[in-house]
Design an enzyme around this catalytic site. Structure first.
Site, PDB file in Angstrom:
ATOM      1  N   ARG A 108       0.850  -1.188   0.000  1.00  0.00           N
ATOM      2  CA  ARG A 108       0.000   0.000   0.000  1.00  0.00           C
ATOM      3  C   ARG A 108       0.888   1.241   0.000  1.00  0.00           C
ATOM      4  O   ARG A 108       1.961   1.242   0.621  1.00  0.00           O
ATOM      5  CB  ARG A 108      -0.823  -0.058   1.293  1.00  0.00           C
ATOM      6  CG  ARG A 108      -1.794   1.068   1.514  1.00  0.00           C
ATOM      7  CD  ARG A 108      -3.060   0.788   0.833  1.00  0.00           C
ATOM      8  NE  ARG A 108      -4.118   1.716   1.224  1.00  0.00           N
ATOM      9  CZ  ARG A 108      -5.071   2.091   0.374  1.00  0.00           C
ATOM     10  NH1 ARG A 108      -5.102   1.630  -0.864  1.00  0.00           N
ATOM     11  NH2 ARG A 108      -6.022   2.899   0.771  1.00  0.00           N
ATOM     12  N   THR A 417      -9.485   1.151  -9.594  1.00  0.00           N
ATOM     13  CA  THR A 417      -8.827  -0.043  -9.057  1.00  0.00           C
ATOM     14  C   THR A 417      -9.095  -1.224  -9.999  1.00  0.00           C
ATOM     15  O   THR A 417     -10.006  -1.155 -10.819  1.00  0.00           O
ATOM     16  CB  THR A 417      -9.340  -0.368  -7.633  1.00  0.00           C
ATOM     17  OG1 THR A 417      -9.115   0.751  -6.800  1.00  0.00           O
ATOM     18  CG2 THR A 417      -8.692  -1.572  -7.015  1.00  0.00           C
ATOM     19  N   THR A 435      -4.265  -0.523  -7.269  1.00  0.00           N
ATOM     20  CA  THR A 435      -4.993   0.731  -7.430  1.00  0.00           C
ATOM     21  C   THR A 435      -4.058   1.926  -7.505  1.00  0.00           C
ATOM     22  O   THR A 435      -2.917   1.859  -7.025  1.00  0.00           O
ATOM     23  CB  THR A 435      -5.953   0.923  -6.223  1.00  0.00           C
ATOM     24  OG1 THR A 435      -6.793   2.047  -6.471  1.00  0.00           O
ATOM     25  CG2 THR A 435      -5.222   1.136  -4.923  1.00  0.00           C
ATOM     26  N   GLU A 456      -3.721   8.307  -3.270  1.00  0.00           N
ATOM     27  CA  GLU A 456      -4.178   7.422  -2.184  1.00  0.00           C
ATOM     28  C   GLU A 456      -4.308   8.133  -0.836  1.00  0.00           C
ATOM     29  O   GLU A 456      -5.013   7.655   0.057  1.00  0.00           O
ATOM     30  CB  GLU A 456      -3.193   6.251  -2.061  1.00  0.00           C
ATOM     31  CG  GLU A 456      -3.846   4.941  -1.682  1.00  0.00           C
ATOM     32  CD  GLU A 456      -4.704   4.380  -2.802  1.00  0.00           C
ATOM     33  OE1 GLU A 456      -5.875   4.092  -2.556  1.00  0.00           O
ATOM     34  OE2 GLU A 456      -4.202   4.231  -3.933  1.00  0.00           O
ATOM     35  N   SER A 483     -10.177  -0.370   1.126  1.00  0.00           N
ATOM     36  CA  SER A 483     -11.318  -1.299   1.118  1.00  0.00           C
ATOM     37  C   SER A 483     -11.011  -2.542   0.283  1.00  0.00           C
ATOM     38  O   SER A 483     -11.874  -3.409   0.123  1.00  0.00           O
ATOM     39  CB  SER A 483     -12.547  -0.613   0.512  1.00  0.00           C
ATOM     40  OG  SER A 483     -12.930   0.482   1.291  1.00  0.00           O
ATOM     41  N   GLY A 503     -13.792  -0.885  -6.814  1.00  0.00           N
ATOM     42  CA  GLY A 503     -15.065  -0.243  -6.485  1.00  0.00           C
ATOM     43  C   GLY A 503     -15.100   0.551  -5.199  1.00  0.00           C
ATOM     44  O   GLY A 503     -16.173   0.712  -4.616  1.00  0.00           O
ATOM     45  N   GLY A 504     -13.956   1.071  -4.713  1.00  0.00           N
ATOM     46  CA  GLY A 504     -13.990   1.862  -3.486  1.00  0.00           C
ATOM     47  C   GLY A 504     -14.563   1.039  -2.339  1.00  0.00           C
ATOM     48  O   GLY A 504     -14.304  -0.166  -2.242  1.00  0.00           O
TER      49      GLY A 504
END
Ligand code: GLU
Length: 607
Positions: A108, A417, A435, A456, A483, A503-504
């Site tokens: 991340r 994403t 993403t 991000e 998420s 999709g968030g």
């Protein structure tokens, strides 16, 4: 028409007849679009036929599921560059068949060390979200290249040099602009115009996007990949690329006369040089005899999915009545998201109550708030998972913990994403979601290098007042809550399913709804993936996001009778999955329609 096509697709095992515009697009694509394929020897499913083909090519050449996933990601970072790329990050869940264990590679994006929450406020109020979205301030330290290298070195069989070749080919030879790519570019044109680098790459036709049918090439991206193929992650995190990234973040390449305010970021060379991917324990949960392995914090995916499933399990056995299951699914999601919003953030900064959130006793307690007869009137309040930790006495008193706040305004389904699912002949499996955050990330291309920087940092929460505590506030070095929900499902130690979605916040519910449809309602997997979606994430107005076709369905009417209300959102998610069949075959499934439809392939097809 769209529904008709899905109906036609879902009725067949191999759906060669579901050819699609996207199939023919691209100098490098050769295989017909196919949302489902069954066979042996390995499988792959992604949103893009070229990426799936790259994964299958590596598998056929003896590479494993990790090599294939990174090769697919390398291609997607070119063809789906508004959704993912080496300017972003990802979360990879890996099943190592030989060792019968699951590991995760978390890469991340991280906040630069000089990032502080105060930077997101001006005159005591949060900077408007739309302004932060397009800024150097929103860019986190990219994790992708370190993540790829770490995953390949530990669990793969190939190096970056080999797996990046398909991506280099597509970047150089180009691909045909399809209507979906054209629309993405058009939606972001105003943002891209602000930056000389983005405008010249994406709006080359006198400030306009390339038309459908034109060939999009990205020589800058090919050059970047060559540097990384040659020099490994050091070539990205140090040297000319690192300098170019820092320069872009701290002095965005503004077009002359750009009116929109663009904040600079605070990233330094040392932030890049010190970035590390993390090998983390997966989150393990169970559901009606299945065992699920997912990604733990800093994503909320695995924990929220596990809690929602536990609440569903606690309410009663699965019901064959779809509307009844949907009611429980939405209410379980509402409760699980209340806890997610309050408690889940980077575990290196916050005491995330993992054991409590996943305890069956806690879910039983939470399920008492689920009324089988009617929808909750608004947002649910967070519970107290700390009381269900193994040793609650070691924790601070409840009063000192964090208040439950509503999700940030950006916490809506319609985002970007992409998700990759691969499996190899040895039984290794990868569920990999990556993403750059919003569609087009920060909107800023690193000049000359062909990739977009992520935004991000907008996944942090910025409460209305700078003094309000929150688990997910921006902090130096912290990774924002995600998420993303790459997930593996087993039964009696044997793989059943691998899946994930973009999709968030609706990533979590997309995975959850698909699991409920497939595991509880026994819908064939492709049908479950194609079905119209509804998503509840405990937003303040209490409504669920729903696709128009869902709102028009009989189930929606039954839910409305129970008090559910909907906000239209379209599309929600774009899931890819692999099903491990009892006869030893694999069925790869890709989203058949949303985002232009994806591509599923196997190494040796069977009919
Ligand atoms: N940045 C989001 C996350 O990590 C994903 C964005 C999206 O899917 O649109 O959860």
């Amino acid at each position: 028409m769209r529904r008709l096509l899905i109906a036609a697709c879902t009725g067949l095992l191999l759906v060669a007849s579901c050819s699609h515009d996207k199939a023919a697009s691209g100098a490098t694509s050769a295989t017909a679009f196919q949302p489902q394929a069954t066979g042996r020897g390995g499988a792959a499913a992604t949103i893009d036929v070229r990426a799936t083909a790259a994964a299958i090519e590596i598998l056929k050449d003896g590479g494993n599921a990790v090599d294939a996933a990174v090769a697919a990601a390398g291609v997607l970072s070119v063809t789906d560059l508004y959704s993912c790329g080496i300017g972003g990050g990802g979360l990879m869940v890996i099943y190592l068949a030989g060792e019968q264990r699951v590991v995760t590679v978390e890469h991340r994006e991280a906040a630069p060390r000089q990032l502080r929450r105060e930077l997101f406020y001006e005159a005591g109020v949060p900077i408007p979200t739309l302004e932060v979205m397009t800024s150097g301030l929103s860019a986190g330290v990219p994790g992708m290249v370190r993540g790829w290298e770490t995953a390949l070195a530990r669990y793969g069989t190939r190096g970056l040099k080999e797996v990046l070749q398909p991506g280099i080919r597509v970047a150089e030879q180009g691909f045909e602009v399809d209507p979906f790519f054209f629309d993405q570019t058009t939606r972001n044109a105003e943002r891209f115009k602000l930056f000389t680098s983005s405008a010249s790459l994406f709006l080359p036709a006198q400030g306009q996007p390339l038309p459908v049918g034109a060939t999009f090439t990205n020589p800058g991206m090919a050059k970047t990949y060559r540097l990384v193929a040659q020099g490994g992650s050091q070539a990205f995190y140090r040297g000319e690329l690192a300098r170019a990234i820092v320069e872009t973040v701290t002095r965005p390449p503004m077009s002359p006369g750009a009116a929109h305010p663009v904040r600079a970021g605070v990233m330094k060379l040392s932030d890049l040089a010190d970035y590390e991917a993390r090998i983390r324990e997966p989150v393990k949960s169970t559901y009606r005899g299945y065992t699920l392995y997912g990604m733990g914090a800093p994503t909320s995916g695995g924990l929220t999915l596990g809690l929602a499933l536990n609440i569903l399990e606690a309410t009663s056995p699965a019901s064959p009545n779809r509307a009844e299951m949907l009611h429980r699914y939405l209410e379980a999601s509402r409760l699980a998201f209340a806890d997610r919003n309050a408690y889940v953030a980077d575990p290196e900064y916050v005491d995330v109550p993992v054991a409590g959130l996943l305890s069956k006793e806690y879910a039983a307690e939470r399920s008492k708030a689920l009324d089988p007869a009617k929808a909750a009137p608004g947002a649910a309040r967070a519970g107290n998972p700390f009381a269900y930790q193994q040793d609650p006495s070691t924790l601070p008193p409840l009063a000192q913990r964090l208040p439950a706040l509503p999700p940030s305004v950006l916490d809506v389904p319609h985002r970007e994403t992409t998700h990759i699912t691969t499996a190899d002949k040895a039984g290794n499996i990868v569920a990999y979601t990556c993403t750059i955050e919003a569609e087009g990330g920060s909107g800023i291309v690193v000049p000359g290098y062909g990739f977009l920087l992520n935004n991000e940092m907008t996944d942090f929460d910025v409460p209305p007042s700078p003094a309000t505590p929150h688990a997910n506030i921006p902090e130096a070095g912290k990774r924002p809550r995600s998420s993303m929900t790459p997930t593996l499902v087993f039964k009696d130690g044997v793989p059943v399913l691998a899946l994930g979605s973009p999709g968030g916040s609706s990533i979590i519910t997309t995975v959850l709804q698909t699991l409920v449809y497939h595991l509880d309602l026994h819908m064939p997997l492709l049908e479950a993936v194609a079905a119209p979606r509804v998503s509840q994430s405990n937003v303040p107005d209490g409504k669920s996001h729903a696709e128009p076709e869902f709102i028009a369905s009989p189930e929606a009417a039954a839910l409305q009778a129970k008090g559910h209300t909907f906000t239209e959102a379209n599309p929600i998610g774009a899931l890819t999955a692999i099903r491990f069949n009892p006869d030893g075959t694999l069925t790869a499934v890709a989203e058949p329609q949303r985002r232009g439809g994806g591509s599923a392939m196997v190494v040796e097809p069977v009919r």
